[in-house]
Design a protein around this motif. Structure first.
Motif, PDB file in Angstrom:
ATOM      1  N   MET A  50      11.831 -52.340  19.571  1.00 40.33           N
ATOM      2  CA  MET A  50      12.729 -53.202  18.785  1.00 40.33           C
ATOM      3  C   MET A  50      13.541 -54.130  19.690  1.00 40.33           C
ATOM      4  O   MET A  50      14.712 -54.387  19.455  1.00 40.33           O
TER       5      MET A  50
ATOM      6  N   MET B 131       8.381 -50.979  11.084  1.00 42.20           N
ATOM      7  CA  MET B 131       9.166 -49.759  10.964  1.00 42.20           C
ATOM      8  C   MET B 131       9.339 -49.369   9.497  1.00 42.20           C
ATOM      9  O   MET B 131       9.184 -48.209   9.119  1.00 42.20           O
TER      10      MET B 131
ATOM     11  N   VAL C   7      10.717 -40.611  13.682  1.00 42.07           N
ATOM     12  CA  VAL C   7      10.560 -42.036  13.973  1.00 42.07           C
ATOM     13  C   VAL C   7      11.792 -42.513  14.734  1.00 42.07           C
ATOM     14  O   VAL C   7      12.910 -42.107  14.426  1.00 42.07           O
ATOM     15  N   GLU C   8      11.595 -43.336  15.734  1.00 37.32           N
ATOM     16  CA  GLU C   8      12.733 -43.904  16.463  1.00 37.32           C
ATOM     17  C   GLU C   8      12.381 -45.292  17.010  1.00 37.32           C
ATOM     18  O   GLU C   8      11.222 -45.674  17.052  1.00 37.32           O
ATOM     19  N   THR C   9      13.420 -46.004  17.434  1.00 35.96           N
ATOM     20  CA  THR C   9      13.191 -47.317  18.036  1.00 35.96           C
ATOM     21  C   THR C   9      13.398 -47.222  19.546  1.00 35.96           C
ATOM     22  O   THR C   9      14.014 -46.296  20.051  1.00 35.96           O
ATOM     23  N   THR C  10      12.895 -48.199  20.256  1.00 37.34           N
ATOM     24  CA  THR C  10      13.205 -48.322  21.670  1.00 37.34           C
ATOM     25  C   THR C  10      13.386 -49.808  21.946  1.00 37.34           C
ATOM     26  O   THR C  10      12.936 -50.648  21.177  1.00 37.34           O
TER      27      THR C  10
END
Ligand SMILES: Nc1ncnc2c1ncn2[C@@H]1O[C@H](COP(=O)(O)OP(=O)(O)OP(=O)(O)O)[C@@H](O)[C@H]1O
Ligand SMILES: [Mg+2]
Lengths: 128, 189
Positions: free
Chosen positions: A36, A49, A65-68
């Motif tokens: 992201m 997402m 689920v996660e962002t980086t």
């Protein structure tokens, strides 16, 4: 106002269900990581997402689920990594929202990698 | 970027990268003054004056993955092309405050776009970051604070897809109500 109260009740119901199912959720080692950073956002990572969250909720598939932020492969955004204990980590590139159902189905449900979309992989530790 | 909400997400992502745990986000649409103002205020590590002075130069970044930082220069360019500007206040350990202003009716102004998706994307950061979001149109306002939801969840994960679905619907309903009521408030001509 009535809507708001109904809505809070729904949230509480979800909370109770989640608390009961904690063991199942913690047992899943699956992580889905969406890039992201600026390039990811411009290429549609936010929509990817949303598509991932929708697919997981619709099919009741457990995954974290996660962002980086930027990982430096800007030309291939949106990037989606799937990491699973014992199976290593696979980076998929140029993933659009309409690719998400197939990605989830093949990688998470059927357990095989979608080779044509892979741009990098990291083998699980111990396997060479 | 196709939508202002994507610039907003990018700015919020900077706050996350700066270690913020709480971000205040305000969107203010003032139909009388014909202004649209976006304010982001975080409690992250802030910037030293040298960095803060140069941050609108795309060749300035503290990233190690690439040599250019595009987020803030792109937002500044978007604001300036719409008779607006980007202002940044920041100090080490005192957090950062950004304000991007636009002439709302400017032909080059991108639509605000999907604010719920932007707020939710920040909640998916790999550590706890709360967003206190206010969207104001004229005299009306919609407010959402993820910390309140987290409290209600009492330890159940806010990132669970079922909770995200609930959040999505809640934010969308809130925005729809705000937009609807401001339409009603407009004088009919
Ligand atoms: N909210 C903030 N708090 C602290 N430092 C910030 C903040 N926003 C930006 N910065 C600093 O300004 C630099 C430039 O930001 P900018 O968004 O333009 O580029 P970037 O985040 O480095 O890369 P990109 O946005 O292209 O992915 C950052 O690397 C960071 O050092
Ligand atoms: Mg940035």
């Amino acid at each position: 106002m009535a809507n708001k109260i109904k809505s809070i009740e729904e949230l509480r119901k979800l909370r109770d269900q989640l608390k009961q199912g904690t063991a199942v959720r913690e047992a899943t080692s699956t992580r889905i990581i969406v890039g992201m950073g600026t390039c990811g956002i411009a290429a549609g990572a936010r929509e990817v997402m949303q598509a991932i969250l929708k697919e997981l909720a619709d099919r009741r598939i457990a995954a974290n689920v996660e962002t980086t932020s930027c990982i430096g492969m800007c030309a291939q955004e949106p990037l989606v990594d799937i990491a699973q204990a014992g199976k290593g980590r696979v980076t998929y590139g140029n993933i659009k929202p309409d690719a998400v159902p197939r990605l989830i189905d093949e990688h998470l449900v059927k357990g095989h990698i979608v080779d044509e979309w892979v741009i990098a992989r990291l083998l699980p530790e111990g396997i060479v | 970027m196709l939508e202002l909400s994507m610039h907003v997400l990018d700015a919020l992502q900077n706050s996350v990268d700066a270690g913020a745990t709480r971000i205040e986000l305000r969107i203010e649409e003032d139909p009388v003054a014909d202004r649209l103002t976006i304010t982001v205020k975080d409690n992250g590590r802030g910037m030293a004056p040298e960095l803060r002075a140069r941050v609108l130069d795309p060749f300035v970044t503290t990233r190690r993955t690439r040599r250019v930082g595009l987020g803030l220069p792109l937002l500044a360019a978007a604001a300036r092309q719409c008779e607006g500007d980007l202002t940044i206040e920041s100090a080490p350990n005192r957090g950062t405050r950004l304000e991007a202003a636009f002439r709302a009716s400017h032909i080059d102004r991108a639509p605000l776009g999907d604010m719920p998706a932007t707020v939710l994307a920040i909640l998916m950061a790999p550590r706890v970051v709360d967003v206190d979001y206010t969207h104001r149109i004229g005299e009306r306002e919609y407010h959402f604070d993820s910390a309140e939801v987290r409290k209600e969840l009492d330890g159940a994960p806010i990132t669970d897809p079922s909770v995200m679905r609930w959040l999505n619907e809640t934010l969308r309903d809130g925005e729809a109500e705000l937009e609807g009521e401001s339409e009603k408030g407009k004088p009919r001509t």
